[in-house]
Scaffold this active site. Sequence first.
Site, PDB file in Angstrom:
ATOM      1  N   ASP A 150      -2.641   9.504  -1.474  1.00 53.37           N
ATOM      2  CA  ASP A 150      -1.622   8.713  -2.150  1.00 53.37           C
ATOM      3  C   ASP A 150      -1.374   9.167  -3.578  1.00 53.37           C
ATOM      4  O   ASP A 150      -0.446   8.702  -4.217  1.00 53.37           O
ATOM      5  CB  ASP A 150      -1.998   7.223  -2.133  1.00 53.37           C
ATOM      6  CG  ASP A 150      -1.077   6.437  -1.215  1.00 53.37           C
ATOM      7  OD1 ASP A 150      -0.209   7.080  -0.576  1.00 53.37           O
ATOM      8  OD2 ASP A 150      -1.200   5.217  -1.145  1.00 53.37           O
ATOM      9  N   ASP A 453      -5.505  -5.915   5.660  1.00 50.69           N
ATOM     10  CA  ASP A 453      -6.229  -5.549   6.883  1.00 50.69           C
ATOM     11  C   ASP A 453      -6.656  -6.785   7.672  1.00 50.69           C
ATOM     12  O   ASP A 453      -6.488  -6.835   8.885  1.00 50.69           O
ATOM     13  CB  ASP A 453      -7.436  -4.646   6.582  1.00 50.69           C
ATOM     14  CG  ASP A 453      -7.901  -4.758   5.157  1.00 50.69           C
ATOM     15  OD1 ASP A 453      -7.774  -5.874   4.612  1.00 50.69           O
ATOM     16  OD2 ASP A 453      -8.385  -3.774   4.595  1.00 50.69           O
TER      17      ASP A 453
END
Length: 738
Positions: A150, A453
């Site tokens: 990222d 998540d």
Amino acid sequence: MAGSSVSGGGGGRPPLFATEKPKRVLAYRLYAGTIFAGILLIWFYRATHIPARGSSSLGWRAGLGLLVAELWFGLYWVLTLSVRWNPVRRATFKDRLSERYDDDQLPGVDIFVCTADPALEPPMLVISTVLSVMAYDYPPEKLNIYLSDDAGSAVTFYALHEASEFAKHWIPFCKNYKVEPRSPAAYFAKGATPHDACSPQEFLRMKELYKDLTDRMNSVVHSGKIPEVPECNHRGFSEWNETITSGDHPSVVQILIDRNKRKAVDVDGNALPKLVYMAREKRPQEQHHFKAGSLNALIRVSSVISNSPVILNVDCDMYSNNSESIRDALCFFLDEEQGQDIGFVQYPQNFDNVVHNDSYGNPINVVNELDNPCLDGWGGMCYYGTGCFHRRETLSGQIYSKDYKEDWARGVGIAENADELEETSKSLVTCTYEHNTPWGIEKGVRYGCPLEDVITGLQIQCHGWRSVYYNPARKGFLGKAPTSLGQILVQHKRWSEGFLQMSLSNYSPFLLGHGKIKLGLQMGYSVCGFWALNSFPTFYYVIIPSLCFLSGVSVFPEITSPWCIPFIYVVVASYSWSLMESLQCGDTAVEWWNAQRMWLMRRTTSYLLAAIDTIGGMLGVSESGFELTVKVDESQALERYKKGKMEFGPISGMFVIITTIALFNLVCLVLGLGRVLLRGGAEGLGPLFLQAVLCVAIVVINAPVYEALFIRRDSGGLPYFVTLVSLCFVSSLCLQAI
Ligand SMILES: *[C@@H]1O[C@H](CO)[C@@H](O)[C@H](O)[C@H]1NC(C)=O
């Protein structure tokens, strides 16, 4: 397995996995029954013994406050029953799997590794994780590894490129000599000696190669310059130029090892797994949704390049410690009788950097050995965001139905030209691709909440899938635990805040899960969901009884009264039980004691600030800004961690709270005892006895705080400023009492 019932699939073929229910639950249920009776008695005592308003205004207010606190503790305790009630343990039969499926019948597996910051996650750490998963004991033609970077860092790309070269030696070395663990960093750091089957020369050659790689990477990381050696003139480097920054760059997708190329074999001539580097497009004006965004990008890119039916994702600091984990996970998915509705298989979190008698309660053995098996027992271990195998379809929002048939051959035979695949993939990870699509809402990992998540896992369960918790004796994945108090408190603030936001939103397990998942599982989620709300009653309990002790106001029954019994029983029994559980799960008594301290510190700092920020956020007030940002001096701090010294360090509101509580209780204990003894001698202690005990307990558990305040002089101690501010708070509290 004596004393436990084993259930497996019916039908003709023996099952690929077994589920057993441990027997000890009966003892727990008996114990829980007596505790519940104790709690009811405490409630009754409290409700009937609030002092009259006129007699003592402090006593009256404290009585009411304690009633609320004890009501909350009791109700929360009822929630925690769910994570003890119904545990199950899983065992797999990999030999049956190999008998039933040849290598070419096994499904493809895509492995996602995410990294976000080359400074915090050094490239060597990242590629050790990548190498450990490339070396899984699994047919390489079926294995595809994706690294999402990222930061879009050329250094990380260089590191991955180097790793792809190193893998040509490392993977055959691992497979020929059955090396474990298969992260080279972990393997060589263990002070590994030549493996039985491996000649010393072979071992030394490998060690040299790895040292070369490390040296080269270190010099690149230091200088920030990529060397121009011919072999690394991979065309991929042309993607980078001077204008690229971590927050502003186009999408990059590079297939570093491509099976269709002749070069893609190891030194023994065997195929290598596919290796792909991905950095999705980043633009300052576009939202990128952190890790959730990068996982979704990986899901799309992999669907074009390999499209395997099974996906494993791991954080870049969490290497594979067991080369057979994929086969274990497949035992669940591929079981014909019980496997069709299993949506994901979650492994526990374990750490390889935790020392003996760790000060921070890092060994989470009780969670791993007791809490999680109960979630599994309710049909739904939660998704942790790392160390988890998913069916690809569950992440695309597929709803489970009896007629659902998995296509295990999915993705086999994708054999397009790598350049085309890269171009197609790049277009899937641009900033604008997700605009007006269900990605992040119904598809993939959810956006817009810190615990993407956990929410994603919950939604998968609400779609009818079961999830399984698999906790083998030899751990599948080992990560890095934080080793300073500040880091841990900040991490827990983030988690508890995320959980509280989730519980107060439409994603609350009680709302979202209503009628879709079992009540026990809804309660299990809520144990973490309401972590943050424990802060207020805990805070009240460590301040007010001590304050009343100082002013001679009794808030607990007199030591001679029978009403003492429920209080003493509940406290003594639950702490003894908890100690017993910890010891059984493999903690030491010291670790248990340290975990109790962390329990108190988390509740009075991380959880408190998380609750304040969440409630503030709902009312439209901005953040408390109580965060820690300063990084600690690594090498010295590590030494202190190994010696079991708590690492305080930079100035922070959290430390002020901790210090204030510790100092305040010390002052209350000393002055309060003095007062009692001066006035009426030891007899005067009777009505205040339980308060004195509570005060002593708080003082004793805070011993490391006093050490940091008065004795330690190293840089991990408490800054004077923190002491000063705390002293101000303590004196004003004491004035209140007098
Ligand atoms: C990690 O794997 C090694 C074998 O390679 C094993 O000895 C060790 O116990 C494992 N670690 C844990 C925590 O299970």
